[in-house]
Design a protein around this motif. Structure first.
Motif, PDB file in Angstrom:
ATOM      1  N   TRP A 138      12.971  20.531 -14.684  1.00 26.57           N
ATOM      2  CA  TRP A 138      12.824  19.338 -15.499  1.00 26.57           C
ATOM      3  C   TRP A 138      13.624  19.519 -16.781  1.00 26.57           C
ATOM      4  O   TRP A 138      13.523  20.548 -17.447  1.00 26.57           O
ATOM      5  CB  TRP A 138      11.354  19.104 -15.851  1.00 26.57           C
ATOM      6  N   HIS A 139      14.393  18.521 -17.170  1.00 26.35           N
ATOM      7  CA  HIS A 139      15.119  18.548 -18.439  1.00 26.35           C
ATOM      8  C   HIS A 139      14.422  17.683 -19.477  1.00 26.35           C
ATOM      9  O   HIS A 139      14.570  17.923 -20.673  1.00 26.35           O
ATOM     10  CB  HIS A 139      16.560  18.066 -18.244  1.00 26.35           C
ATOM     11  N   ARG A 140      13.685  16.711 -19.019  1.00 25.90           N
ATOM     12  CA  ARG A 140      12.893  15.876 -19.911  1.00 25.90           C
ATOM     13  C   ARG A 140      11.741  15.322 -19.089  1.00 25.90           C
ATOM     14  O   ARG A 140      11.928  14.875 -17.973  1.00 25.90           O
ATOM     15  CB  ARG A 140      13.721  14.732 -20.472  1.00 25.90           C
ATOM     16  N   ARG A 141      10.548  15.366 -19.666  1.00 25.31           N
ATOM     17  CA  ARG A 141       9.360  14.891 -18.943  1.00 25.31           C
ATOM     18  C   ARG A 141       8.465  14.161 -19.932  1.00 25.31           C
ATOM     19  O   ARG A 141       7.545  14.744 -20.501  1.00 25.31           O
ATOM     20  CB  ARG A 141       8.639  16.074 -18.314  1.00 25.31           C
ATOM     21  N   GLU A 142       8.734  12.875 -20.138  1.00 22.83           N
ATOM     22  CA  GLU A 142       8.014  12.095 -21.134  1.00 22.83           C
ATOM     23  C   GLU A 142       6.940  11.194 -20.537  1.00 22.83           C
ATOM     24  O   GLU A 142       5.989  10.848 -21.213  1.00 22.83           O
ATOM     25  CB  GLU A 142       8.999  11.235 -21.937  1.00 22.83           C
TER      26      GLU A 142
END
Length: 142
Positions: free
Chosen positions: A88-92
């Motif tokens: 994951w590089h971004r998990r918002e």
């Protein structure tokens, strides 16, 4: 706590800024708790309307209940399928179970509730009990 106050007390005044930058680069964003789903509620003389933002939630994963003057929207937003070795590089976006209780401005008629889900927005119309509807009182001549 992601960024403890003790970081301010260290000798390097930029230490906290570097730590925050590293965490943001990893996709860990500190956020305040917010109610999910976001809702709008408005009322007319016959009913109340509620809209709830539920992107990525299927209608089969939503439960709606009405009791007295409380509407409850509960359900689950499922996480997307990702390969086991994916990074994951971004998990918002949040996933998992949710429940939201909304106090209505009147006692609802549970037999007179309709719900529709389209484009990630849940629309609910909740009818008012007949005995709770405002009545116009006729004034008689004296």
């Amino acid at each position: 706590m992601l960024f403890p106050a003790s970081a301010y007390l260290r000798g390097d005044p930029f230490d906290l800024m570097r730590r925050m930058t590293r965490e943001l680069d990893r996709g860990h964003i500190p956020r305040t708790a917010s109610a999910f789903p976001a809702v709008n509620v408005w009322q007319g003389p016959e009913a109340a309307a509620v809209t709830a933002e539920l992107p990525g939630v299927e209608s089969g994963d939503i439960d709606i209940t009405v009791k007295d003057n409380v509407l409850t929207i509960a359900g689950q937003r499922r996480a997307p399928d990702a390969a086991e070795d994916a990074t994951w590089h971004r998990r918002e976006r949040r996933y998992g179970r949710f429940s939201r209780a909304i106090r209505l401005p009147f006692e609802a008629d549970p037999e007179n509730v309709e719900a529709r889900l389209g484009d990630g927005v849940l629309q609910i119309v909740i009818g008012r009990r007949e005995q709770d509807k405002p009545r116009r009182i006729e004034i008689r001549a004296a």
